[in-house]
Design an enzyme around this catalytic site. Sequence first.
Site, PDB file in Angstrom:
ATOM      1  N   TYR A  42       0.787  -1.383   0.141  1.00 45.74           N
ATOM      2  CA  TYR A  42       0.035  -0.117   0.078  1.00 45.74           C
ATOM      3  C   TYR A  42       0.803   1.360   0.014  1.00 45.74           C
ATOM      4  O   TYR A  42       0.412   2.295  -0.073  1.00 45.74           O
ATOM      5  CB  TYR A  42      -0.949  -0.058   1.194  1.00 45.74           C
ATOM      6  N   HIS A 100       1.174 -11.666   2.091  1.00 40.57           N
ATOM      7  CA  HIS A 100       0.288 -10.876   1.658  1.00 40.57           C
ATOM      8  C   HIS A 100      -0.555 -11.478   0.455  1.00 40.57           C
ATOM      9  O   HIS A 100      -1.758 -11.861   0.369  1.00 40.57           O
ATOM     10  CB  HIS A 100       0.786  -9.694   0.913  1.00 40.57           C
TER      11      HIS A 100
END
Length: 265
Positions: A42, A100
């Site tokens: 992010y 992730h």
Amino acid sequence: MPPLELPLGLGTSGLDDPDECTATVTAALEAGYRHVDTAQMYDNEAAVGEGIAAADVDRDDVVVATKVHPENLAPEDVRETARESLDRLGLDRVDLLYVHWPTRAYDAETTLPVFDELRDAGLTDHVGVSNFTPELLREARGILDAPIAAHQVECHPRFQQRELRDLAAEFDHRLVGYSPLARGDLFDDEEFRGVAERADRSPAVLALAWALARGVAPIPKATGDHVGENLGAVDADVEPAVLDEVDALAPGDRRIDPDDAAWSR
């Protein structure tokens, strides 16, 4: 280490403006959120950390989670970049560190033991995985020494993840639901909106309350007034018949579906 409590959280994917991200995290924590989710991918860990530091909330009361980028899942890269994530967050540990995506540099036999190593070293309290298939989830459980504390996946009323919810109950971990509002598509979903209107709830509150009632910890992204509105789902008293109506909705498609996702192989 006691089991990880995961309440409704603040998702920060897409909070790209550092000032907005910091202000949103601070406002969310001061409004009552106690779970903040970020990721190396992010590119906002520093802003999230600043928001946590600025909030008038005890750090130990907040579950802070981040995720290792799939390109950083070779063993030495996990070690190095996990520490870099802590530096950006301004923390000496996170509560939850995820794989992730089980793609790119991910190799279960070599990647996962490093997550055990980081947990043993005190850099994370808990280990999680994200975007795993049932098969990969079972494989990870067989390799990790640490229990899997959480599995994060897309989950919302049009993509309900029943199999993974059942496995979360069987394996005693939390399912964390990203995109719990279907990336905003629920607001234009006439059938879902009809259920919400009959229940006298906003679509956002109903979607989040449904997730909580079904054992999922949703992590909606929100800014401004939506931060407080979403938190209202925690105390929303939604009738079981309404939740059953949501359960009965026809399934839709994933909103997050990269070509190299594990389920596409």
